[in-house]
Scaffold this motif. Structure first.
Motif, short mmCIF file in Angstrom:
data_model
loop_
_atom_site.label_atom_id
_atom_site.label_comp_id
_atom_site.label_asym_id
_atom_site.label_seq_id
_atom_site.Cartn_x
_atom_site.Cartn_y
_atom_site.Cartn_z
N GLY A 49 0.83 -1.15 -0.02
CA GLY A 49 -0.26 -0.04 0.06
C GLY A 49 0.71 1.43 0.06
O GLY A 49 0.70 2.18 -0.78
N VAL A 50 1.71 1.46 0.79
CA VAL A 50 2.60 2.57 1.04
C VAL A 50 3.45 2.92 -0.19
O VAL A 50 3.52 3.90 -0.71
N GLY A 52 2.83 1.55 -3.15
CA GLY A 52 1.94 1.84 -4.17
C GLY A 52 1.56 3.08 -4.39
O GLY A 52 1.62 3.73 -5.65
N VAL A 53 1.42 3.87 -3.61
CA VAL A 53 0.81 5.08 -3.53
C VAL A 53 1.96 5.96 -3.66
O VAL A 53 1.89 7.04 -4.61
N ALA A 54 2.97 5.98 -3.17
CA ALA A 54 4.25 6.77 -3.38
C ALA A 54 4.66 6.45 -4.90
O ALA A 54 5.25 7.53 -5.89
N TRP A 55 4.51 5.17 -5.47
CA TRP A 55 4.95 5.03 -6.87
C TRP A 55 4.09 5.68 -7.83
O TRP A 55 4.60 6.34 -8.98
N VAL A 56 2.79 5.57 -7.74
CA VAL A 56 1.68 6.59 -8.50
C VAL A 56 1.97 7.99 -8.44
O VAL A 56 2.14 8.67 -9.28
N LEU A 57 2.22 8.31 -7.23
CA LEU A 57 2.48 10.04 -7.19
C LEU A 57 3.83 10.51 -7.70
O LEU A 57 3.60 11.35 -8.67
N GLY A 79 1.91 11.98 -10.40
CA GLY A 79 0.47 11.66 -10.29
C GLY A 79 0.00 11.10 -11.67
O GLY A 79 -1.47 11.05 -11.72
#
Length: 345
Positions: A49-50, A52-57, A79
């Motif tokens: 989760g952590v 995954g969010v940082a990778w997308v942003l 983003g």
């Protein structure tokens, strides 16, 4: 032109790579003591989760965005701005840009999960979250850009990394070593038993990574189900027949614990040795010559398991700890790759 077959190939393989993270959770969860199982499992799973969010942003843009001198990508794709789900990107003409982003995101998730083994049982959960985000941003993203980006400076020198031997395994290994050296030993190390609490968890977890690594992460590196992917699949699975690292891991584990009642750590030596050689196998998996009918495993001479074990055991017996091992271990059966440790005389 977007290919439905190539897109399905990449997406299914990305899902297989994602399943390796629970495998790592079981692997590390079985290696730690019983009181730290829940914390270790949670640390590994939370990376999905952590990261995954940082990778997308910002992670994907830093790793694969337009290059800043070959050292880092800019934030043009912050983003996922400009990363289309329907049009092809600069890294493949047959899959959508977001499909490539998803596939690379799986490697970004699994790499910090591997690093956890270097500081297992010794880091607070909140500190782990901060460390993971910072490490992915400062270490992983630049390394991925150097090696895999079209303008990366290491890739421009001719470096070959087919499926993450450098970016994933060497990178995570060095990070785990640095973390272990900085954090230090466990409290009570050398004074109380720290043997793995559950060997079946170790075997199941490593078995999951063992199978999904060869069927999901390595063959999909060409981003198409072609002959190069088939060759990578064959080289990866045949290369698992190499025995030296498994013997080394086994012997080192035997040297660590000599008392017969502490046999659990010895039985974990083989999966740990198998895990340690992933970085060697994955870097050249798609580049080994397959055109002359030669078996890839024959390109490198590997000593027999029996001779290697005898050499390592002889070296171990030259030390005081090794002499204790010799008194306790009166039988080493290597013909069937079964190690038997006798009872104390």
């Amino acid at each position: 032109m977007i290919s439905g077959a190539d897109t399905a190939w990449v997406l299914v393989s990305s899902a297989l790579v994602l399943l390796m993270i629970p495998g790592i959770a079981f692997f590390y969860g079985g290696l730690v003591r019983r009181k730290n199982v829940a914390g270790t499992l949670m640390q590994v799973v939370v990376t999905m989760g952590v990261v995954g969010v940082a990778w997308v942003l910002w992670g994907y843009s830093l790793a694969f965005g337009p290059s800043l001198g070959g050292f880092l990508g800019n934030l043009e794709w912050f983003g996922l701005a400009g990363v289309s789900a329907a049009d092809a990107g600069p890294y493949s003409d047959t899959i959508p840009h977001q499909a490539f982003m998803v596939f690379q995101g799986m490697f970004a998730m699994i790499t910090p999960a591997i690093v956890i083994g270097g500081f297992a049982e010794r880091m607070k959960f909140s500190s782990f979250l901060v460390f993971t985000v910072l490490w992915v941003t400062i270490v992983y993203a630049p390394m991925a850009h150097w090696v895999w980006s079209t303008d990366g400076w290491i890739g421009s020198l001719g470096a070959l990394d087919f499926a993450g031997g450098t970016v994933v395994h060497i990178n995570s290994g060095v990070a785990a070593l640095a973390a272990a050296l900085i954090i230090g030993k466990r409290i009570g190390y050398g004074e109380q038993s720290m043997a793995p609490h559950h060997v079946p968890m170790v075997v199941v977890g490593r078995g999951a990574c063992y199978g999904l690594d060869g069927s999901g992460s390595t063959p999909v590196a060409p981003l198409a189900p072609d002959g190069n992917a088939v060759n990578a699949f064959v080289v990866t699975n045949v290369g698992r027949g190499g025995r030296r690292s498994r013997v080394d891991g086994r012997v080192l584990a035997v040297r660590r614990e000599t008392k017969p009642h502490r046999c659990r750590i010895r039985r974990c030596g083989r999966p740990c040795g198998n895990h340690s050689r992933c970085g060697v196998r994955r870097r050249p998996a798609g580049y080994i010559n397959r055109c002359r009918g030669r078996c890839p495993v024959l390109l490198v001479h590997q000593p027999s398991e029996q001779a290697e074990s005898r050499r390592l055991l002889s070296r171990a017996r030259s030390t005081r700890h090794g002499r204790n091992l010799g008194r306790n271990c009166h039988r080493l059966v290597c013909r069937r790759r079964v190690w038997s440790v006798g009872r104390r005389r």
